[in-house]
Design a protein around this motif. Structure first.
Motif, PDB file in Angstrom:
ATOM      1  N   ARG A  47       0.833  -1.214   0.000  1.00  0.00           N
ATOM      2  CA  ARG A  47       0.000   0.000   0.000  1.00  0.00           C
ATOM      3  C   ARG A  47       0.867   1.263   0.000  1.00  0.00           C
ATOM      4  O   ARG A  47       0.423   2.314  -0.457  1.00  0.00           O
ATOM      5  N   GLU A  48       2.078   1.171   0.499  1.00  0.00           N
ATOM      6  CA  GLU A  48       3.001   2.310   0.567  1.00  0.00           C
ATOM      7  C   GLU A  48       4.230   2.089  -0.318  1.00  0.00           C
ATOM      8  O   GLU A  48       5.273   2.711  -0.103  1.00  0.00           O
ATOM      9  N   ALA A  49       4.127   1.201  -1.298  1.00  0.00           N
ATOM     10  CA  ALA A  49       5.281   0.791  -2.102  1.00  0.00           C
ATOM     11  C   ALA A  49       5.879   1.934  -2.909  1.00  0.00           C
ATOM     12  O   ALA A  49       5.169   2.798  -3.423  1.00  0.00           O
ATOM     13  N   THR A  50       7.189   1.894  -3.020  1.00  0.00           N
ATOM     14  CA  THR A  50       7.937   2.837  -3.849  1.00  0.00           C
ATOM     15  C   THR A  50       8.087   2.247  -5.252  1.00  0.00           C
ATOM     16  O   THR A  50       7.763   1.076  -5.481  1.00  0.00           O
ATOM     17  N   ASP A  51       8.610   3.041  -6.159  1.00  0.00           N
ATOM     18  CA  ASP A  51       8.882   2.526  -7.508  1.00  0.00           C
ATOM     19  C   ASP A  51       9.849   1.345  -7.444  1.00  0.00           C
ATOM     20  O   ASP A  51       9.685   0.365  -8.171  1.00  0.00           O
ATOM     21  N   ALA A  52      10.849   1.428  -6.573  1.00  0.00           N
ATOM     22  CA  ALA A  52      11.816   0.330  -6.422  1.00  0.00           C
ATOM     23  C   ALA A  52      11.114  -0.937  -5.942  1.00  0.00           C
ATOM     24  O   ALA A  52      11.412  -2.042  -6.424  1.00  0.00           O
ATOM     25  N   ASP A  53      10.175  -0.793  -5.003  1.00  0.00           N
ATOM     26  CA  ASP A  53       9.415  -1.950  -4.515  1.00  0.00           C
ATOM     27  C   ASP A  53       8.615  -2.584  -5.646  1.00  0.00           C
ATOM     28  O   ASP A  53       8.607  -3.811  -5.806  1.00  0.00           O
ATOM     29  N   TRP A  54       7.924  -1.762  -6.442  1.00  0.00           N
ATOM     30  CA  TRP A  54       7.104  -2.292  -7.534  1.00  0.00           C
ATOM     31  C   TRP A  54       7.966  -2.948  -8.601  1.00  0.00           C
ATOM     32  O   TRP A  54       7.554  -3.928  -9.233  1.00  0.00           O
ATOM     33  N   ASN A  55       9.183  -2.448  -8.803  1.00  0.00           N
ATOM     34  CA  ASN A  55      10.089  -3.103  -9.754  1.00  0.00           C
ATOM     35  C   ASN A  55      10.496  -4.484  -9.250  1.00  0.00           C
ATOM     36  O   ASN A  55      10.642  -5.420 -10.039  1.00  0.00           O
TER      37      ASN A  55
END
Length: 92
Positions: A47-55
């Motif tokens: 829910r609080e993911a960064t672009d790096a997390d989504w990658n």
């Protein structure tokens, strides 16, 4: 590429047709890389993911895997499909 399975989604990443699929090994890769040990902690992190997390999530679910990380704009285009695959995979 394995045959289509219920819950799979197809997206185009950098001009390449890419299948998104949540597998147990992919889920293990995601939880390990994001340092989450329970489904509720993973959900909160996403829910609080960064672009790096989504990658990280994308690389664990995409076939073929993208060669480079996606930008925020590129992620924005596929995030609905990525989220749907996760939701379908975690909700029986």
């Amino acid at each position: 590429m394995n045959a289509y399975r219920l819950g799979d989604r197809q997206v185009i990443i950098a001009g390449v047709e890419t299948r998104l699929r949540l597998t147990l090994s992919g889920l293990a890769e995601i939880t390990s890389a994001l340092g989450t040990d329970t489904p509720s902690v993973l959900a909160a992190r996403l829910r609080e993911a960064t672009d790096a997390d989504w990658n990280i999530v994308l690389r664990a679910m995409a076939q073929p895997r993208p060669k480079t990380g996606l930008t925020q704009a590129d992620l924005g285009e596929i995030l609905p499909a990525l989220s749907a695959v996760i939701a379908d995979g975690l909700n029986p």
